[in-house]
Design an enzyme around this catalytic site. Structure first.
Site, PDB file in Angstrom:
ATOM      1  CD  GLU A   1     -38.973  -7.387  -3.752  1.00 52.43           C
ATOM      2  OE1 GLU A   1     -37.990  -7.960  -4.185  1.00 52.43           O
ATOM      3  OE2 GLU A   1     -39.742  -6.169  -5.348  1.00 52.43           O
TER       4      GLU A   1
ATOM      5  CB  SER B   1     -39.658 -10.487  -3.334  1.00 55.98           C
ATOM      6  OG  SER B   1     -38.437 -10.191  -3.760  1.00 55.98           O
TER       7      SER B   1
ATOM      8  CE1 TYR C   1     -35.312 -12.765  -1.951  1.00 57.15           C
ATOM      9  CE2 TYR C   1     -37.720 -12.348  -1.206  1.00 57.15           C
ATOM     10  CZ  TYR C   1     -35.993 -12.732  -2.260  1.00 57.15           C
ATOM     11  OH  TYR C   1     -36.072 -12.066  -3.637  1.00 57.15           O
TER      12      TYR C   1
ATOM     13  NE  ARG D   1     -36.017 -15.922 -10.444  1.00 55.94           N
ATOM     14  CZ  ARG D   1     -36.549 -14.892  -9.935  1.00 55.94           C
ATOM     15  NH1 ARG D   1     -35.291 -14.188  -9.327  1.00 55.94           N
ATOM     16  NH2 ARG D   1     -37.702 -14.143  -9.220  1.00 55.94           N
TER      17      ARG D   1
ATOM     18  CG  ASP E   1     -39.608 -16.771 -11.618  1.00 57.94           C
ATOM     19  OD1 ASP E   1     -38.949 -16.502 -11.893  1.00 57.94           O
ATOM     20  OD2 ASP E   1     -40.427 -15.077 -10.865  1.00 57.94           O
TER      21      ASP E   1
ATOM     22  CD  GLU F   1     -42.952 -11.803 -10.698  1.00 55.21           C
ATOM     23  OE1 GLU F   1     -42.520 -10.139 -11.273  1.00 55.21           O
ATOM     24  OE2 GLU F   1     -43.412 -12.279 -10.568  1.00 55.21           O
TER      25      GLU F   1
ATOM     26  CG  ASN G   1     -36.531  -9.755 -10.055  1.00 55.33           C
ATOM     27  OD1 ASN G   1     -36.017  -9.475 -10.370  1.00 55.33           O
ATOM     28  ND2 ASN G   1     -36.820 -10.659  -9.403  1.00 55.33           N
TER      29      ASN G   1
ATOM     30  N   GLY H   1     -32.311 -10.997  -7.346  1.00 54.12           N
ATOM     31  CA  GLY H   1     -31.849 -11.863  -6.123  1.00 54.12           C
ATOM     32  C   GLY H   1     -30.634 -12.441  -6.177  1.00 54.12           C
TER      33      GLY H   1
END
Length: 304
Positions: A19, A145, A208, A247, A249, A265, A267, A271
């Site tokens: 990443e 990601s 992205y 964060r 998901d 998951e 994070n 980002g």
């Protein structure tokens, strides 16, 4: 920490993970915002000389904008603890736990949070035969990601032909049809729920690339689903031991109501690019990007 106009912030970015390119963008955006907030900022592309660079720069706080392995799995966090440099986001243990998706699933289950059926399997075994009836998802257990994610459809001709770049042990999860949702936690507060619309799978490119996905915040959801996402994300943040911003998901099969909501998951370092979700949710709550990164710097610490 010294006053804002005097504080020196080292922004870590880049690094050697899959990443890297996203991290370079996150670091650039955060560094610019911190300068606008009055901080003295140095940007460091994390490499083998990281300890020497940090020792020479003597920052008051490290803003960790690294993504992926080494940057958000506890490795860099351990270096910063050793150097006694306050840093943003989660500490060593929470970072390592959240990056290990199998461990994360165990923590979710122990906290009473809903997860899809899943198992760990050998890469070569997954290549030879379906590890569970399709549809299912195969992913590395320690990447973020959507790096290295394979979706095996219900009518697939055969099992996933995983690349040699995949780890020897992979995570296989039952695919949950429906909508992709996400919730950011900031300290002890869940901010909002975003509905993510992408063409097909919400892949690395969709996350992205400009125009790769569309984010709707706040998501147009039944009240019980919104409340559940906010509650589950905060509980996941606390169960893993996160600090700062995280964060979580979700996938939601709306045909099943609340029973169709599952965590994917958490994070620990979301980002921070122009298309990223956490800054969008902060903006929805009335917080500018500059205010968000300033809060993160002021929240920075070593282990506690």
């Amino acid at each position: 920490m010294s006053s804002r106009t005097q504080a020196r912030i080292a922004v870590l970015k880049g690094g050697p993970s899959a990443e890297r390119e996203v991290s370079l963008v996150s670091g650039r955006e955060c560094a610019a915002a911190l300068r606008n907030e009055g901080y003295s900022v140095v940007e460091i592309d994390a490499g083998p000389d990281l300890v020497d660079r940090l020792t020479a720069e003597k920052p008051d706080v490290v803003f960790n904008a690294l993504h992926g392995r080494w940057g958000e799995d506890g490795c860099v966090q351990g270096i910063l603890e050793w150097l006694r440099l306050p840093y943003t986001h989660s500490g060593v243990l929470a970072s390592a736990l959240a990056m290990d998706k199998a461990r994360t699933r165990q923590i979710y289950a122990q906290a009473g949070l809903p997860v899809a059926e899943g198992l760990l399997a050998r890469r070569d075994d997954v290549r030879r035969a379906h590890p569970m009836p399709p549809p299912y998802v195969v992913k590395p257990f320690n990447e973020g990601s959507s790096v290295g994610v394979y979706l095996v459809h219900e009518n697939a001709n055969g099992p996933a032909q995983l690349s040699d770049d995949m780890p020897e042990i992979v995570l296989v999860e039952r695919f949950i049809p429906g909508r992709e949702l996400t919730t950011t936690v900031m300290g002890d507060r869940a901010l909002a729920v975003t509905d993510i619309y992408a063409t097909g799978w919400y892949s690395y490119e969709a996350k992205y690339a400009a125009g790769g996905s569309r984010h709707v915040v706040p998501a147009d959801l039944p009240g019980d689903i919104t409340r559940a996402c906010l509650d589950y994300a905060l509980r996941a943040h606390e169960a893993i031991g996160c600090r700062g911003v995280s964060r979580t998901d979700f996938r939601w099969d709306e045909t099943r109501g609340l029973e169709g909501l599952h965590l994917l998951e958490t994070n620990t370092q979301p980002g921070m690019t122009p298309t990223s979700l956490a800054p969008e949710q902060a903006a929805h709550c009335g917080m500018s990007f500059g205010e968000l990164v300033r809060w993160m710097v002021e929240d920075a610490s070593c282990s506690r």
